[in-house]
Write a protein that holds these residues in place. Sequence first.
Motif, PDB file in Angstrom:
ATOM      1  N   GLU B 157       0.830  -1.193   0.000  1.00 44.32           N
ATOM      2  CA  GLU B 157       0.000   0.000   0.000  1.00 44.32           C
ATOM      3  C   GLU B 157       0.874   1.257   0.000  1.00 44.32           C
ATOM      4  OE1 GLU B 157      -3.234  -0.325   2.897  1.00 44.32           O
ATOM      5  OE2 GLU B 157      -3.242   1.868   2.891  1.00 44.32           O
ATOM      6  N   HIS B 160       2.216   1.957  -3.336  1.00 44.97           N
ATOM      7  CA  HIS B 160       1.112   2.473  -4.122  1.00 44.97           C
ATOM      8  C   HIS B 160       0.881   3.955  -3.860  1.00 44.97           C
ATOM      9  CE1 HIS B 160      -1.755   0.547  -6.703  1.00 44.97           C
ATOM     10  NE2 HIS B 160      -2.657   1.438  -6.346  1.00 44.97           N
ATOM     11  N   LYS B 161       1.081   4.321  -2.613  1.00 44.54           N
ATOM     12  CA  LYS B 161       0.835   5.705  -2.231  1.00 44.54           C
ATOM     13  C   LYS B 161       2.049   6.593  -2.490  1.00 44.54           C
ATOM     14  CE  LYS B 161      -2.798   5.495   1.184  1.00 44.54           C
ATOM     15  NZ  LYS B 161      -3.187   5.792   2.560  1.00 44.54           N
ATOM     16  N   ARG B 228       1.871  11.876  -6.350  1.00 45.42           N
ATOM     17  CA  ARG B 228       0.960  10.950  -7.036  1.00 45.42           C
ATOM     18  C   ARG B 228      -0.457  11.520  -6.991  1.00 45.42           C
ATOM     19  NH1 ARG B 228      -1.862   8.432  -2.922  1.00 45.42           N
ATOM     20  NH2 ARG B 228      -1.634  10.071  -1.425  1.00 45.42           N
ATOM     21  N   HIS B 229      -1.327  10.864  -7.736  1.00 44.44           N
ATOM     22  CA  HIS B 229      -2.705  11.352  -7.814  1.00 44.44           C
ATOM     23  C   HIS B 229      -3.577  10.733  -6.740  1.00 44.44           C
ATOM     24  CE1 HIS B 229      -1.985  13.498 -11.480  1.00 44.44           C
ATOM     25  NE2 HIS B 229      -1.321  12.461 -11.934  1.00 44.44           N
ATOM     26  N   HIS B 230      -4.710  11.364  -6.517  1.00 52.67           N
ATOM     27  CA  HIS B 230      -5.690  10.828  -5.582  1.00 52.67           C
ATOM     28  C   HIS B 230      -6.199   9.482  -6.076  1.00 52.67           C
ATOM     29  CE1 HIS B 230      -6.276  13.499  -2.406  1.00 52.67           C
ATOM     30  NE2 HIS B 230      -7.588  13.349  -2.286  1.00 52.67           N
ATOM     31  N   THR B 231      -6.209   8.487  -5.201  1.00 55.72           N
ATOM     32  CA  THR B 231      -6.741   7.203  -5.633  1.00 55.72           C
ATOM     33  C   THR B 231      -8.246   7.185  -5.398  1.00 55.72           C
ATOM     34  OG1 THR B 231      -6.453   6.264  -3.464  1.00 55.72           O
ATOM     35  CG2 THR B 231      -4.616   6.016  -4.984  1.00 55.72           C
ATOM     36  N   LEU B 232      -8.889   6.199  -5.999  1.00 57.87           N
ATOM     37  CA  LEU B 232     -10.344   6.080  -5.874  1.00 57.87           C
ATOM     38  C   LEU B 232     -10.736   5.909  -4.410  1.00 57.87           C
ATOM     39  CD1 LEU B 232     -13.107   5.740  -7.312  1.00 57.87           C
ATOM     40  CD2 LEU B 232     -12.693   3.279  -7.231  1.00 57.87           C
ATOM     41  N   SER B 233      -9.980   5.037  -3.719  1.00 53.45           N
ATOM     42  CA  SER B 233     -10.328   4.758  -2.323  1.00 53.45           C
ATOM     43  C   SER B 233     -10.229   6.026  -1.479  1.00 53.45           C
ATOM     44  CB  SER B 233      -9.440   3.634  -1.791  1.00 53.45           C
ATOM     45  OG  SER B 233      -8.696   4.049  -0.693  1.00 53.45           O
ATOM     46  N   GLU B 234      -9.274   6.902  -1.828  1.00 52.53           N
ATOM     47  CA  GLU B 234      -9.159   8.155  -1.072  1.00 52.53           C
ATOM     48  C   GLU B 234     -10.337   9.077  -1.347  1.00 52.53           C
ATOM     49  OE1 GLU B 234      -4.485   9.030  -0.337  1.00 52.53           O
ATOM     50  OE2 GLU B 234      -5.223   8.909  -2.391  1.00 52.53           O
TER      51      GLU B 234
END
Lengths: 72, 642
Positions: B157, B160-161, B228-234
């Motif tokens: 994770e 990923h972040k 990085r970009h905002h993820t969907l889960s965020e």
Amino acid sequence: MRLNNGKKGNEYMVTLIPDEMTVKQKLLSLGIYEGAKITIKQFLPGKGPLIIIAGTGEVAISHEVAHLIEVE
Amino acid sequence: MENMKKVLLTGNPNVGKSTLFSQLTGISTITSNYPGTTVTYTKGKMTAIKRSQGCTGVCDGNCGLEGLKHDHRRHRRGQAQCDAKGELLHFEVIDVPGTYRLDPVAQSERIASLMVETGDIIVNVLDCTNLERNLFLTLQLLQYDKPLIIALNMWDEAKHKGIHIDIKALSDYLGVPVIATNGLSGEGTYALVNEIANAKQPLPRTFHKNFWKEIGYIINSVQNLSHRHHTLSERIQDISIHPFFGPVTAVISLFLVFRTVLFLGELLVGLMEKLFVSVYSPLIYKLSDVLSEYQFLHAVLIGDISGAGISYETAMGALTTGVFMTMGVVLPYIFVFYLILGLLEDIGYLPRIAIIFDKLMHRVGIHGYSIIPMFLALGCNVPGVMAIRNLESRRERFITAVILCTTIPCIAQSAVMLHAAGAHGTIYIFVILAALISVWLILGGILGYFVKGEKTALIMEIPPYRKPSAKVQVKRMGMRITGFLKEAVPFVIIGIVVVNIAIYTGIMDKVATFTSPVISRILGLPKEAISSFLIGIVRKDAAVVLLESLQLTPWQMVTAITSLILYFPCLATFIILFKELKLKDTLKAVLIMSATTLIVGFIMNILPETQVTPYIFVFASIIFAIIVSGFLQKLKKVELVK
């Protein structure tokens, strides 16, 4: 300035958490300490809790607690 | 196995400790209470190989030890008998309750500190997506001078972040081994097991007195953040705490959960009913024949099974209604509830619900977290009361338990209540609801003011959303169900035996004659209603059915139903309540419940029964309750300053 008077989205530096605060240690262990840089992410309505970003994590603290924390 | 070394799994809450625990230990884990507290922890066993000649304890399948009778696959799990040169060691692994710090004074952190004292090897599980905060506990743990191993969990994770951590630099800085792990996939578990088997004292290091300064240095030298970009889960995370969409999502999801539980619960209860009729009924009939000569035993154990087929709801015997109520009705609901609760817990939605409802719950002097037990209780009060265990203080547990048992009807009650009151007109359903909501607010407000103890302020970590682990789910479900079977079922059945003996020996009749003036004078109900209230101790839905045969006026009916809901939880709930609160607090709770019932019933009784009474009652009671609870809330401030 008190933390609860801050603006959403702004970054602040914590300048004072009074030693008399019963929850000081708890705040400390969650990364809210004197000198820490924190960002206000969200206010919940009706003097509800504030969502704070401290380090890489998020913490919710109640309005009353935020009122006692000095930031600039 | 004598002299097993104790491995303590420590870390902040929500770092994936339990998942890692399941990876390290087998299925045979035990949950126990820390002596004298309601804090529970889990322990299990683990086997590992201590490296001597040849065998390294870690195996990627290419370790070149084949000649030494080495089994890659089993060895890789770190738990099999590896015949390669090495010493087989057994460990006891203890999952210490998650904590942010060790503090021998503060109540909730004390137990973690006490447990750490007793350990031989400490495994500190860190969430790499939140290294900074997690290191605070690490620095405290290093003060204990015990072998310490750091498991950097959620490694994937973090990648990923865009969080990069230099493992070697961290290990060198702290003087202890650091292993990257992923509890969900099991990655890194073998390496961790190997380190445990070969654990050594940490290298001596001195740290800055101000831990946060020290952590600042560490973070600067080992962690690297890339953009990085905002993820969907965020994005979903942001919605769930949004000032407007947050509450909307919370209400919708609670409603959906409730519907799902109802649907699945009913389905399972239906199946259980069939099972009881086809498998259990013949046994009961046989037993009934055997016991036919012993009237007393028959009445207590089997009850009334005359008529076509056994009516498990109304037979009232310990082996009929008692077993059916616990195994056939409560168990299915508990199962479904825990299934969904477990998922919400692991995904990380519960803290958000707590935050959203914090303001509302402060009205009754407690945290937002208490919404969870209250909400669970709508399905069945038993899992609701069981869930109060997770609340922070004795004060919160007591207030939550009392207002839950008094004002929240379980689904069986709600169904009968809606039916019986609704038969006289929809407004009567609202009368009952208004009465319950007002009592919830006012009683909560009063308790919030009077119950001793600190009124605590919300300070809570919001963990990111995470994928739940099926393994942890299954394990926890197993533990919760066995807990229910062991801790609740036998006591409920004993309770029914006691009540039945009281009925059989005529004690119950005496109680009835003694208390009937209360029913007739204060509540304004006919004397016969007492039998319904007594049956209500065992089953409230059956009690409402009895009320229907009394030909009450609509207003009497709502008074009776409201009093029935308020006066006493069902036997199963009561027994769990007793286990959670212990004798003294349970007695207090019972007193409060009785007093509330009498006061509310009396108020409803003295109101004149006219066409408009129900409408006035609904509005007046709610407005009155909001004003009173608001006033009471202002009386007691949160004590934040010594």
